[in-house]
Scaffold this active site. Structure first.
Site, PDB file in Angstrom:
ATOM      1  N   MET A  23       0.805  -1.222   0.000  1.00  0.00           N
ATOM      2  CA  MET A  23       0.000   0.000   0.000  1.00  0.00           C
ATOM      3  C   MET A  23       0.839   1.274   0.000  1.00  0.00           C
ATOM      4  O   MET A  23       0.377   2.321   0.443  1.00  0.00           O
ATOM      5  CB  MET A  23      -0.957  -0.010   1.195  1.00  0.00           C
ATOM      6  N   VAL A  31       3.257   4.032  -2.326  1.00  0.00           N
ATOM      7  CA  VAL A  31       3.655   4.454  -3.673  1.00  0.00           C
ATOM      8  C   VAL A  31       5.181   4.367  -3.740  1.00  0.00           C
ATOM      9  O   VAL A  31       5.876   4.883  -2.862  1.00  0.00           O
ATOM     10  CB  VAL A  31       3.192   5.899  -3.953  1.00  0.00           C
ATOM     11  N   ASN A  47       2.672  -4.838 -10.444  1.00  0.00           N
ATOM     12  CA  ASN A  47       1.617  -4.585  -9.468  1.00  0.00           C
ATOM     13  C   ASN A  47       0.315  -5.224  -9.935  1.00  0.00           C
ATOM     14  O   ASN A  47       0.078  -5.381 -11.133  1.00  0.00           O
ATOM     15  CB  ASN A  47       1.396  -3.064  -9.304  1.00  0.00           C
ATOM     16  N   HIS A  69      -3.786  -4.629  -9.508  1.00  0.00           N
ATOM     17  CA  HIS A  69      -4.727  -3.599  -9.062  1.00  0.00           C
ATOM     18  C   HIS A  69      -6.151  -4.115  -9.256  1.00  0.00           C
ATOM     19  O   HIS A  69      -6.457  -4.680 -10.336  1.00  0.00           O
ATOM     20  CB  HIS A  69      -4.515  -2.315  -9.874  1.00  0.00           C
ATOM     21  N   GLU A 102      -7.770 -11.807  -9.313  1.00  0.00           N
ATOM     22  CA  GLU A 102      -6.421 -11.237  -9.143  1.00  0.00           C
ATOM     23  C   GLU A 102      -5.394 -12.350  -8.976  1.00  0.00           C
ATOM     24  O   GLU A 102      -4.310 -12.326  -9.588  1.00  0.00           O
ATOM     25  CB  GLU A 102      -6.363 -10.375  -7.883  1.00  0.00           C
TER      26      GLU A 102
HETATM   27  C1  GRF Z   1      -5.976  -6.705  -3.180  1.00  0.00           C
HETATM   28  O1  GRF Z   1      -7.245  -6.291  -3.654  1.00  0.00           O
HETATM   29  C2  GRF Z   1      -4.905  -6.062  -4.029  1.00  0.00           C
HETATM   30  O2  GRF Z   1      -5.302  -5.873  -5.382  1.00  0.00           O
HETATM   31  C3  GRF Z   1      -4.755  -4.742  -3.389  1.00  0.00           C
HETATM   32  O3  GRF Z   1      -4.729  -5.081  -2.004  1.00  0.00           O
HETATM   33  C4  GRF Z   1      -5.698  -6.119  -1.784  1.00  0.00           C
HETATM   34  C5  GRF Z   1      -5.197  -7.122  -0.782  1.00  0.00           C
HETATM   35  O4  GRF Z   1      -4.145  -7.842  -1.378  1.00  0.00           O
HETATM   36  N1  GRF Z   1      -3.588  -4.035  -3.829  1.00  0.00           N
HETATM   37  P1  GRF Z   1      -3.424  -9.042  -0.531  1.00  0.00           P
HETATM   38  O5  GRF Z   1      -4.539  -9.944  -0.046  1.00  0.00           O
HETATM   39  O6  GRF Z   1      -2.708  -8.373   0.646  1.00  0.00           O
HETATM   40  O7  GRF Z   1      -2.496  -9.706  -1.485  1.00  0.00           O
END
Ligand code: GRF
Length: 210
Positions: free
Chosen positions: A92, A94, A109, A111, A176
């Site tokens: 999370m 940038v 990445n 998304h 994803e």
């Molecule tokens: C997911 O939706 C991912 O796309 C976003 O964070 C969420 C949690 O990802 N960036 P994860 O379960 O920590 O891999």
């Protein structure tokens, strides 16, 4: 092709990391995770790494005065662990050119939207608020923007009547996981390159499987 040496950056639950580790275990992805880096302590992603015997390190972003200093610490950890490709899996923060320059065209990445629609945080809620009938997820190379890099792969996900944010997010998350593993398997097979036409937007070329 040599086995893909991955560094995976996480911030939370780590389900995308879990999908990578499961695919490796099941022989669906020719890669090894050299290091998991979390910017937060005590997150479930770290438990997933430990359960698979994958080294991990916590590098709190709050310990660094700037984003660049944080990225430099992450780069040092990734390079000493032998990672050559970096995956932002639920990460999370940038990232800055400090990380992007160290792993040029090798930062990926995932998304939870069909970019360029709904970049940034809580893309799932953005999709619901807008009222789209189809959303999805995108795997892309990371550039200096937020969710603006060249796209490797996308998958569509329907928005169903009665969906709330969590129901939609859960449906997208399943896609994803599959999309990230597919895209990484293409990278592992050496099939993916970034094409930069003069003055145009960089585009990803995926060579067909020989
Ligand atoms: C997911 O939706 C991912 O796309 C976003 O964070 C969420 C949690 O990802 N960036 P994860 O379960 O920590 O891999």
């Amino acid at each position: 092709m040599p086995t893909l040496d991955l560094g995976v950056l996480v911030s939370g639950t780590g389900t995308n990391l879990g999908a990578i580790l499961q695919a490796i275990d099941e022989g669906r992805l020719d890669a090894r995770v050299r290091l998991v880096v979390s910017n937060k302590p005590g997150v479930k992603a770290l438990d997933r790494a430990a359960a698979h015997g994958v080294p991990s390190v916590v590098i709190p972003h709050k310990d660094h005065a700037t984003r660049e200093a944080f990225d430099a610490a992450v780069v040092a950890a990734l390079q000493s662990a032998g990672a050559s490709t970096v995956v932002l899996a639920g990460f999370m923060r940038v990232v800055t050119p400090v990380l992007l320059d160290a792993f040029a065209d090798r930062v990926i990445n995932v998304h939870p939207a069909l970019l360029p629609a709904f970049p940034g945080v809580d893309a799932q809620a953005q999709a619901l608020t807008y009222g789209v009938r189809t959303t999805g997820c995108t795997v892309h190379f990371v550039d200096a923007g937020v969710d603006t890099g060249p796209i490797v792969a996308q998958a569509a996900v329907p928005v169903l009547e009665g969906d709330d944010r969590d129901a939609l997010a859960a449906r997208i998350l399943v896609e994803e996981h599959a999309l990230l593993v597919t895209a990484l398997s293409w990278v592992a097979a050496g099939r993916v390159s970034v094409v930069r036409a003069a003055g145009g937007r960089p585009r990803v070329h995926v060579r067909s499987d020989p």
